[in-house]
Design an enzyme around this catalytic site. Structure first.
Site, PDB file in Angstrom:
ATOM      1  N   ASP A 190      20.494  47.736   0.760  1.00  0.00           N
ATOM      2  CA  ASP A 190      20.339  46.674   1.750  1.00  0.00           C
ATOM      3  C   ASP A 190      20.768  47.123   3.143  1.00  0.00           C
ATOM      4  O   ASP A 190      20.175  46.706   4.143  1.00  0.00           O
ATOM      5  CB  ASP A 190      21.145  45.446   1.338  1.00  0.00           C
ATOM      6  CG  ASP A 190      20.455  44.645   0.243  1.00  0.00           C
ATOM      7  OD1 ASP A 190      19.292  44.938  -0.067  1.00  0.00           O
ATOM      8  OD2 ASP A 190      21.096  43.720  -0.295  1.00  0.00           O
ATOM      9  N   ALA A 215      18.481  34.339   4.482  1.00  0.00           N
ATOM     10  CA  ALA A 215      18.513  35.627   3.772  1.00  0.00           C
ATOM     11  C   ALA A 215      19.915  36.204   3.745  1.00  0.00           C
ATOM     12  O   ALA A 215      20.320  36.838   2.765  1.00  0.00           O
ATOM     13  CB  ALA A 215      17.547  36.607   4.427  1.00  0.00           C
ATOM     14  N   ASN A 269      28.561  35.600   4.181  1.00  0.00           N
ATOM     15  CA  ASN A 269      28.716  34.144   4.166  1.00  0.00           C
ATOM     16  C   ASN A 269      29.107  33.638   2.784  1.00  0.00           C
ATOM     17  O   ASN A 269      29.981  32.774   2.646  1.00  0.00           O
ATOM     18  CB  ASN A 269      27.395  33.508   4.616  1.00  0.00           C
ATOM     19  CG  ASN A 269      27.375  32.005   4.442  1.00  0.00           C
ATOM     20  OD1 ASN A 269      28.009  31.269   5.173  1.00  0.00           O
ATOM     21  ND2 ASN A 269      26.622  31.543   3.448  1.00  0.00           N
TER      22      ASN A 269
END
Length: 255
Positions: free
Chosen positions: A44, A153, A159
């Site tokens: 990622d 996303a 978060n």
């Protein structure tokens, strides 16, 4: 139908470099500016690097997982026909966050974030931050480690670890989440409309300096930060059986 022109981009990890050699030998290689699709090989983190470097080209992006974390990637299956996977890929449209920061040194810094923008204290002193929404003060003073704004996303990343909400893709919302808030103690953040203009004000920048990070791009000693979701988007392609919308939905049912 002709095969798509693919630009393969690989992280420095050995598996990604090996896959790069194998895939370019089989499918050819194009520069991003001449390609029909981008194919980052890695995790990622490398996907975010690719979006920051080449997102303005407006090309669809089909990532292959050859790194540690691959939430934004597809599984690497060398035996499958990549062109067929690309043709059947389902798009997920990501709207990045646009951040503008003003620093104590008089700088104005603009950055883009596909996951989140986070305000963090720079010292052992807790940050004191005021929060305005669409020009109206909503929280006069947040005391704690900081605060972040996450896209749908990005809501499953930093978060989520900060106990923020997981947002459905396409929900036209963003998450506002405190980081280790001391005051107000019971405030857990908010889910906002995607077009909300969020402004953070550092209330004591000399004694309690604060930095801001847009994905991995950090700016220190900020006085004020404004965040708004961009009208532009990038399209990530996913295999139909494991698309991004389904992955985000699954995250909401994990214990």
């Amino acid at each position: 139908m002709s095969s798509p022109r693919i630009a393969f981009l690989a992280s420095s990890a050995a598996p990604a470099q090996q896959a790069l050699a194998e895939l370019t030998a089989r499918y050819g290689q194009w520069q991003p500016e001449q390609a029909d699709v981008l194919c980052p090989l890695g995790g990622d983190g490398f996907m975010l690097q690719t979006l920051h470097r080449h997102g303005d080209l407006g090309l669809p992006v089909f990532g292959l997982k050859l790194g540690t974390v691959g939430f934004l990637m597809n599984q690497h299956r060398p035996e499958d026909d990549l062109c067929q996977r690309l043709a059947g890929g389902q798009p997920a449209h990501l709207h990045p966050l646009e951040m503008t920061a003003f620093t104590a040194g008089g700088e104005q810094v603009s950055e883009r974030a596909y996951n989140d923008v986070s305000m963090l204290r720079q010292t052992r002193q807790a940050a004191h931050i005021g929060i305005d929404l669409n020009g109206q003060e909503r929280l006069p003073e947040l005391v704690g480690d900081g605060v972040l704004v996450a896209s749908p996303a990005g809501s499953t990343a930093y978060n989520y670890s900060a106990h923020g909400p997981v947002l459905p893709l396409g929900s036209q919302t963003i998450a506002l989440t405190p980081l280790a808030a001391y005051r107000p103690r019971r405030w857990r953040g908010a889910i906002l409309k995607a077009n909300t203009v969020v402004r953070f004000r550092v209330l004591d920048p000399v004694k309690r300096p604060v930095s801001v990070t847009a994905d991995s791009h950090e700016t220190r000693d900020v006085l004020q930060v404004t965040i708004v979701q961009s009208q532009r988007h990038v399209s990530l392609l996913f295999d139909p059986e494991h698309n991004l919308e389904e992955r985000i939905l699954n995250e909401q049912f994990l214990s």
